[in-house]
Design an enzyme around this catalytic site. Structure first.
Site, PDB file in Angstrom:
ATOM      1  N   ARG A  39      -8.793  -3.807 -10.261  1.00  0.00           N
ATOM      2  CA  ARG A  39      -7.808  -2.863  -9.719  1.00  0.00           C
ATOM      3  C   ARG A  39      -7.164  -3.444  -8.475  1.00  0.00           C
ATOM      4  O   ARG A  39      -7.812  -4.113  -7.685  1.00  0.00           O
ATOM      5  CB  ARG A  39      -8.492  -1.544  -9.339  1.00  0.00           C
ATOM      6  CG  ARG A  39      -7.541  -0.521  -8.716  1.00  0.00           C
ATOM      7  CD  ARG A  39      -8.276   0.691  -8.191  1.00  0.00           C
ATOM      8  NE  ARG A  39      -9.216   0.384  -7.135  1.00  0.00           N
ATOM      9  CZ  ARG A  39      -8.891   0.151  -5.864  1.00  0.00           C
ATOM     10  NH1 ARG A  39      -7.641   0.168  -5.492  1.00  0.00           N
ATOM     11  NH2 ARG A  39      -9.822  -0.108  -4.977  1.00  0.00           N
ATOM     12  N   VAL A  40      -5.865  -3.196  -8.324  1.00  0.00           N
ATOM     13  CA  VAL A  40      -5.149  -3.446  -7.073  1.00  0.00           C
ATOM     14  C   VAL A  40      -4.371  -2.193  -6.728  1.00  0.00           C
ATOM     15  O   VAL A  40      -3.994  -1.416  -7.604  1.00  0.00           O
ATOM     16  CB  VAL A  40      -4.206  -4.674  -7.148  1.00  0.00           C
ATOM     17  CG1 VAL A  40      -4.994  -5.974  -7.187  1.00  0.00           C
ATOM     18  CG2 VAL A  40      -3.257  -4.582  -8.318  1.00  0.00           C
ATOM     19  N   SER A  41      -4.144  -2.001  -5.440  1.00  0.00           N
ATOM     20  CA  SER A  41      -3.535  -0.758  -4.964  1.00  0.00           C
ATOM     21  C   SER A  41      -2.020  -0.712  -5.092  1.00  0.00           C
ATOM     22  O   SER A  41      -1.443   0.364  -5.174  1.00  0.00           O
ATOM     23  CB  SER A  41      -3.917  -0.520  -3.496  1.00  0.00           C
ATOM     24  OG  SER A  41      -5.313  -0.416  -3.379  1.00  0.00           O
ATOM     25  N   THR A  42      -1.370  -1.872  -5.051  1.00  0.00           N
ATOM     26  CA  THR A  42       0.092  -1.872  -5.125  1.00  0.00           C
ATOM     27  C   THR A  42       0.569  -2.754  -6.261  1.00  0.00           C
ATOM     28  O   THR A  42      -0.141  -3.649  -6.712  1.00  0.00           O
ATOM     29  CB  THR A  42       0.732  -2.389  -3.809  1.00  0.00           C
ATOM     30  OG1 THR A  42       0.413  -3.782  -3.666  1.00  0.00           O
ATOM     31  CG2 THR A  42       0.237  -1.609  -2.605  1.00  0.00           C
TER      32      THR A  42
ATOM     33  N   GLN B  48       0.638  -6.611  -5.602  1.00  0.00           N
ATOM     34  CA  GLN B  48      -0.596  -7.383  -5.614  1.00  0.00           C
ATOM     35  C   GLN B  48      -0.907  -7.837  -7.035  1.00  0.00           C
ATOM     36  O   GLN B  48      -0.394  -7.291  -8.004  1.00  0.00           O
ATOM     37  CB  GLN B  48      -1.757  -6.539  -5.078  1.00  0.00           C
ATOM     38  CG  GLN B  48      -1.607  -6.175  -3.617  1.00  0.00           C
ATOM     39  CD  GLN B  48      -2.662  -5.172  -3.182  1.00  0.00           C
ATOM     40  OE1 GLN B  48      -2.868  -4.167  -3.831  1.00  0.00           O
ATOM     41  NE2 GLN B  48      -3.323  -5.460  -2.069  1.00  0.00           N
TER      42      GLN B  48
END
Length: 193
Positions: free
Chosen positions: A9-12, A15
């Site tokens: 997972r990445v937040s943005t 990324q």
């Protein structure tokens, strides 16, 4: 037969999960068993691919993640997640903890998971404090905070102000610049100061 289910997972959207995916594949996760959330905050309780990864877990399977903070941000959420894993008889493997399985069904594994979840939450809160402090210091020093670059230059605003003073409707001038009338007025006032 037990499987390794990978989650990244990445937040943005800016990324990349490439490194996480490579690490998970190297750890033995099959590409078909890899679930990736792109641009989804860890603060959200429900994440589409994370939910799918959990649905794919059956007794004896192991969820593999690169770092503990991929699961969430709060100790409370992570402990609830550990209980959920325990209830279905699945394990957890965190690669940055040496890659060993954290058996949340055992007292030692449960304690280790609790400590690591608390440390991950503390690390997140410290990082947030540093960012907030940095923004405050940059603002006080009058430095640029970054953000989206302005598409409309100050000279374009000045020319637009001259058009409005010459009788053109402000709403039409603002629309031609690609901004709202309120933004046009705000930018005009800022230049007049």
């Amino acid at each position: 037969m037990s499987k390794l289910i990978g989650y990244a997972r990445v937040s943005t959207r800016q990324q990349s999960t490439d490194r996480q995916q490579a690490d998970l594949l190297a750890a033995g996760v099959r590409r078909d068993d890899l679930y990736v959330d792109q641009g989804v905050s860890g603060a959200r309780a429900s994440r589409p691919q994370f939910d799918r990864a959990l649905d794919a877990l059956v007794e004896g399977d192991t969820l593999v993640i690169t770092t503990l903070d991929r699961l969430g941000r709060s100790t409370q959420n992570m402990l609830a997640f550990a209980d959920e894993l325990r209830s279905i008889g699945a394990g957890l493997r965190v690669l940055n903890l040496g890659g060993g399985d954290v058996d949340t069904a055992t007292p030692m594994g449960s304690m280790l998971f609790t400590i690591m979840a608390a440390l991950a939450q503390m690390e997140h809160e410290i990082k947030r404090e540093r960012i907030t402090d940095s923004i405050i210091k940059r603002r006080e020093a009058g430095k640029d905070l970054g953000g989206r670059p302005r598409r409309v230059t100050d000279s374009q605003i000045k020319s637009a102000v001259r058009l409005v003073k010459g009788g053109e409707p402000a709403a039409q001038v603002a629309r031609d610049l690609g901004m709202s009338r309120a933004t046009f007025y705000r930018r005009s006032r800022a230049l007049a100061d």
